[in-house]
Write a protein that holds these residues in place. Sequence first.
Motif, PDB file in Angstrom:
ATOM      1  N   ARG A  57      45.101  75.190 -64.658  1.00  0.00           N
ATOM      2  CA  ARG A  57      44.453  75.226 -63.340  1.00  0.00           C
ATOM      3  C   ARG A  57      44.434  74.259 -62.392  1.00  0.00           C
ATOM      4  N   GLU A 146      38.653  81.362 -59.294  1.00  0.00           N
ATOM      5  CA  GLU A 146      38.287  81.050 -58.247  1.00  0.00           C
ATOM      6  C   GLU A 146      37.339  79.902 -58.085  1.00  0.00           C
ATOM      7  N   LEU A 149      38.720  76.596 -58.832  1.00  0.00           N
ATOM      8  CA  LEU A 149      39.855  76.056 -57.691  1.00  0.00           C
ATOM      9  C   LEU A 149      39.302  75.751 -56.459  1.00  0.00           C
ATOM     10  N   CYS A 150      38.015  76.447 -55.908  1.00  0.00           N
ATOM     11  CA  CYS A 150      37.610  76.325 -54.861  1.00  0.00           C
ATOM     12  C   CYS A 150      36.309  75.695 -54.674  1.00  0.00           C
ATOM     13  N   TYR A 151      35.375  75.828 -55.476  1.00  0.00           N
ATOM     14  CA  TYR A 151      34.070  75.506 -55.235  1.00  0.00           C
ATOM     15  C   TYR A 151      33.664  74.028 -55.127  1.00  0.00           C
ATOM     16  N   THR A 186      33.063  66.412 -50.656  1.00  0.00           N
ATOM     17  CA  THR A 186      32.398  67.727 -50.610  1.00  0.00           C
ATOM     18  C   THR A 186      30.887  67.702 -49.835  1.00  0.00           C
TER      19      THR A 186
END
Length: 308
Positions: A57, A146, A149-151, A186
């Motif tokens: 990933r 998801e 990869l995205c959070y 972030t």
Amino acid sequence: MANFDISGIVQCLHDARQQWRQAHRPATGEVRGIEFPSRDALAAIVGQLKGVLFPMRLGPTGLRQESEEFHVAHALDSALHALLRQVEIELKYSAALQQCTGADSAGQALAVTQAFGAALPGIRMMLDSDVLAAYQGDPAARSVDEVLLCYPGILAMIHHRLAHCLYQLGLPLLARIVGELAHAETGIDIHPGATIGAGFFMDHGTGIVIGETAVIGQHVRLYQAVTLGAKRFTTLADGSLQKGQPRHPVVEDDVVIYAGATVLGRITIGKGAVIGGNVWVTHDVAPGARVAQAAAREDGVNGHADPA
């Protein structure tokens, strides 16, 4: 041709550096020729380690499963050798500030880096629990892929799990840099000293602050803009802050803290408690209690506490 008075600016910068060094290193004097850990090098190392931990990933584009083990071995070897150099730099820096001579920094650096490498499988398992908690806790999540990869909360936790290990191995500067790389990306600010149990989920995440001595149990969920901070700071006789004292909250298992809540001081939020949004908590909260925004009374918190 434009004249920028380069020599004058250079002299003023020199004077500023000398003033700083004299003011902030009174005991050790100037440490000449010292080298500092590199943010760029650590960013590259963490990037490689992400691919080691999650090769299919977060590894290189086009990686196939049949070459997964080769990639992990190659990337891990490269990352640990690069990390070894950064560990040596921090240990030499620390020794220079403490005026320690004759220390075997190379041998110590190797042992520390080997211990960090050996901890990676455990870090992977902790991260698996974080990814699963995010997937199970967010109805908008369509898959664990998801989430990974995205959070932003998961990105922050990858950095934190790595940084916390470095912190425990006696490398606070490297740990802080690794943590701040995620903070910059972030908006989630977790000190590498914070202890966080398995299955930790930060929903949305932006603006979360977790202090150095915070202790968080298992299966805890925080929403955006939550602060786990210090209420007050102990000062020494000379007026300077006393460092290293427990001053941040203990959050027990299965606690939920909603957006904007501020929890301060060395207090305990009991198992299964729910802290509502935008409340200010400075005293212990009983297991299973629910703390909502201020109602008609204040029972040690800026909010109303009801039993679950």
